[in-house]
Design a protein around this motif. Structure first.
Motif, PDB file in Angstrom:
ATOM      1  N   HIS A  31       0.831  -1.205   0.000  1.00  0.00           N
ATOM      2  CA  HIS A  31       0.000   0.000   0.000  1.00  0.00           C
ATOM      3  C   HIS A  31       0.867   1.256   0.000  1.00  0.00           C
ATOM      4  O   HIS A  31       2.088   1.192   0.211  1.00  0.00           O
ATOM      5  N   TYR A  33       1.376   3.847   1.994  1.00  0.00           N
ATOM      6  CA  TYR A  33       2.219   4.186   3.141  1.00  0.00           C
ATOM      7  C   TYR A  33       3.425   3.244   3.222  1.00  0.00           C
ATOM      8  O   TYR A  33       4.521   3.668   3.586  1.00  0.00           O
ATOM      9  N   ALA A  36       5.964   4.524   0.888  1.00  0.00           N
ATOM     10  CA  ALA A  36       6.622   5.714   1.446  1.00  0.00           C
ATOM     11  C   ALA A  36       7.666   5.316   2.488  1.00  0.00           C
ATOM     12  O   ALA A  36       8.780   5.855   2.507  1.00  0.00           O
ATOM     13  N   SER A  46      11.718  11.613   3.554  1.00  0.00           N
ATOM     14  CA  SER A  46      10.273  11.489   3.716  1.00  0.00           C
ATOM     15  C   SER A  46       9.568  11.990   2.460  1.00  0.00           C
ATOM     16  O   SER A  46       9.706  13.145   2.083  1.00  0.00           O
ATOM     17  N   GLY A  48       6.247  12.990   0.814  1.00  0.00           N
ATOM     18  CA  GLY A  48       4.898  13.409   1.210  1.00  0.00           C
ATOM     19  C   GLY A  48       3.831  12.769   0.342  1.00  0.00           C
ATOM     20  O   GLY A  48       4.086  12.385  -0.809  1.00  0.00           O
ATOM     21  N   GLY A  49       2.629  12.664   0.914  1.00  0.00           N
ATOM     22  CA  GLY A  49       1.504  12.100   0.159  1.00  0.00           C
ATOM     23  C   GLY A  49       1.199  12.896  -1.096  1.00  0.00           C
ATOM     24  O   GLY A  49       0.749  12.354  -2.098  1.00  0.00           O
ATOM     25  N   GLY A  50       1.442  14.222  -1.025  1.00  0.00           N
ATOM     26  CA  GLY A  50       1.182  15.078  -2.176  1.00  0.00           C
ATOM     27  C   GLY A  50       2.088  14.794  -3.352  1.00  0.00           C
ATOM     28  O   GLY A  50       1.797  15.184  -4.485  1.00  0.00           O
ATOM     29  N   TYR A  53       1.219   9.966  -4.057  1.00  0.00           N
ATOM     30  CA  TYR A  53      -0.004   9.410  -4.650  1.00  0.00           C
ATOM     31  C   TYR A  53      -0.269   9.885  -6.087  1.00  0.00           C
ATOM     32  O   TYR A  53      -0.714   9.078  -6.913  1.00  0.00           O
ATOM     33  N   PRO A  54      -0.008  11.163  -6.396  1.00  0.00           N
ATOM     34  CA  PRO A  54      -0.131  11.541  -7.820  1.00  0.00           C
ATOM     35  C   PRO A  54       0.809  10.719  -8.714  1.00  0.00           C
ATOM     36  O   PRO A  54       0.444  10.319  -9.816  1.00  0.00           O
ATOM     37  N   ARG A  58      -0.155   8.074 -11.745  1.00  0.00           N
ATOM     38  CA  ARG A  58       0.378   8.061 -13.121  1.00  0.00           C
ATOM     39  C   ARG A  58       0.865   6.657 -13.496  1.00  0.00           C
ATOM     40  O   ARG A  58       0.666   6.204 -14.621  1.00  0.00           O
ATOM     41  N   ALA A  77      -9.770   0.439   4.800  1.00  0.00           N
ATOM     42  CA  ALA A  77      -9.326  -0.370   3.660  1.00  0.00           C
ATOM     43  C   ALA A  77      -8.113   0.298   3.018  1.00  0.00           C
ATOM     44  O   ALA A  77      -7.973   1.519   3.059  1.00  0.00           O
ATOM     45  N   LYS A  78      -7.244  -0.531   2.454  1.00  0.00           N
ATOM     46  CA  LYS A  78      -6.014   0.013   1.869  1.00  0.00           C
ATOM     47  C   LYS A  78      -5.940  -0.343   0.391  1.00  0.00           C
ATOM     48  O   LYS A  78      -6.248  -1.472   0.004  1.00  0.00           O
ATOM     49  N   LYS A  79      -5.499   0.620  -0.385  1.00  0.00           N
ATOM     50  CA  LYS A  79      -5.299   0.385  -1.817  1.00  0.00           C
ATOM     51  C   LYS A  79      -3.885  -0.147  -1.994  1.00  0.00           C
ATOM     52  O   LYS A  79      -2.922   0.502  -1.573  1.00  0.00           O
ATOM     53  N   TYR A  81      -0.733  -1.860  -4.416  1.00  0.00           N
ATOM     54  CA  TYR A  81      -0.156  -1.734  -5.758  1.00  0.00           C
ATOM     55  C   TYR A  81       0.675  -2.969  -6.089  1.00  0.00           C
ATOM     56  O   TYR A  81       1.447  -3.446  -5.255  1.00  0.00           O
TER      57      TYR A  81
ATOM     58  N   VAL B  57       1.512  16.585   5.325  1.00  0.00           N
ATOM     59  CA  VAL B  57       1.842  15.386   4.534  1.00  0.00           C
ATOM     60  C   VAL B  57       1.362  15.507   3.082  1.00  0.00           C
ATOM     61  O   VAL B  57       2.055  15.126   2.146  1.00  0.00           O
ATOM     62  N   PHE B  58       0.164  16.071   2.898  1.00  0.00           N
ATOM     63  CA  PHE B  58      -0.437  16.128   1.554  1.00  0.00           C
ATOM     64  C   PHE B  58      -0.468  17.535   0.963  1.00  0.00           C
ATOM     65  O   PHE B  58      -0.813  17.707  -0.194  1.00  0.00           O
TER      66      PHE B  58
END
Lengths: 117, 207
Positions: A31, A33, A36, A46, A48-50, A53-54, A58, A77-79, A81, B57-58
């Motif tokens: 997943h 996290y 990361a 570290s 970041g989620g920003g 996830y983008p 892609r 729930a976790k997505k 990959y 974080v985001f």
């Protein structure tokens, strides 16, 4: 223990997706996290989620990874990959190119540093 | 339980204001509810383990929403826009004939339809429909971010559309009352069918 370092964003931009693909190839299904954490443990700092996830989005749109939702044991729930054969192919080819590029840049930069001394 | 409550329940580790802003931004971009739900769950799963402020974080919700580059699932295709325009034209002409015909029954005369006014009305509404289809994000953003200005613009446009029906100079068609009612009703039938089909589609999507 890996030294925690924050690298300039423009340095990470190039190899980050290849690094993530490597993590997914070795640890998938994994997943966001988890990816990361693995990147941080590998010394990339570290992420970041920003940023993360983008980039994962892609990879998914380019069919380099597939995703699935797994129910969390005690949490949400976790997505997760998983790398695809196309992703593995890209990792092998682009990974080799990146290795040549980083070797060349390192040799050049280190050489220039020695001359300066 | 409202949708807002469901979102709060499923994202306990994420700041409410940040979630609200993210949902609004994604909605403005035409992202489907399913994709928005997936995005929120992924943020929640990350924050549940990370334990810091979501902003740290985001980053900003608006920037994060843009960076995801999620597809606009609500964008209409060209045939859909054409179909919507045709239905709108039918609805306007049908309503004008039906109202004019009904009024004429009570006054004992004929329905007087201002043709130029009707043409202007139809033109304005069709332009509005096409603009909403093509620039939906920009227009919806204008409405949500500059609500007062949007109300003034929409009100002025509406007033002009209503006034155009009677004030525009030009030829007036005289339609017998019952013909107006029957013709108006016939023109509104496909509009009703289209509306029913759209409602059915939404129910299926919702279920």
């Amino acid at each position: 223990m890996t030294e925690i370092t924050e690298w300039p964003a423009q340095w990470l931009r190039g190899p980050l997706s290849l690094c993530a693909l490597r993590v997914i190839a070795e640890s998938g299904p994994v997943h966001g996290y988890g990816i990361a954490r693995a990147l941080e443990d590998a010394g990339l700092g570290s992420i970041g989620g920003g940023t993360l996830y983008p980039m994962l989005g892609r990879l998914e749109r380019d069919a380099l990874v597939t995703t699935d939702w797994v129910a969390g044991e005690n949490g949400p729930a976790k997505k997760t990959y998983t790398i695809t054969s196309l992703g593995a192919e890209q990792l092998e080819q682009e990974g080799a190119r990146w290795a040549r590029f980083s070797t060349a840049t390192a040799a050049l930069i280190e050489g220039a540093s020695k001359e300066e001394r | 339980m409202s949708i807002d409550d469901q979102i709060r329940e499923r994202t306990p580790h994420v700041d409410e204001d940040w979630v609200d802003e993210l949902v609004i931004e994604l909605r403005l971009k035409g992202v489907s509810g399913k994709s928005i739900g997936g995005t929120l769950l992924e943020v929640e799963a990350h924050m549940a383990e990370h334990g810091e402020e979501v902003f740290d974080v985001f980053g900003e919700a608006k920037v994060y929403a843009a960076s995801l580059e999620l597809p606009d699932d609500q964008r209409l295709s060209l045939p859909e826009v054409v179909r919507l325009c045709l239905v709108t034209i039918l609805a306007m002409v049908g309503t004008t004939l039906l109202i004019g015909g009904t009024a004429a029954v009570f006054t004992g005369g004929v329905a007087e339809i201002n043709l130029v006014g009707l043409l202007v009305q139809v033109g304005i509404v069709v332009v509005a429909v096409v603009a909403l289809a093509v620039w939906s994000e920009s227009l919806l953003r204008f409405i949500t971010e500059r609500t007062v200005a949007a109300i003034i613009v929409i009100g002025a446009l509406f007033a002009f559309v209503v006034a155009a029906a009677s004030l525009m100079p030009g030829p007036v068609a005289e339609v017998p009352a019952w013909i107006g009612i029957v013709l108006g009703g016939l023109l509104l039938l496909p509009v009703h069918r289209e509306h029913a089909a759209a409602q059915g589609g939404e129910s299926c999507e919702g279920g």
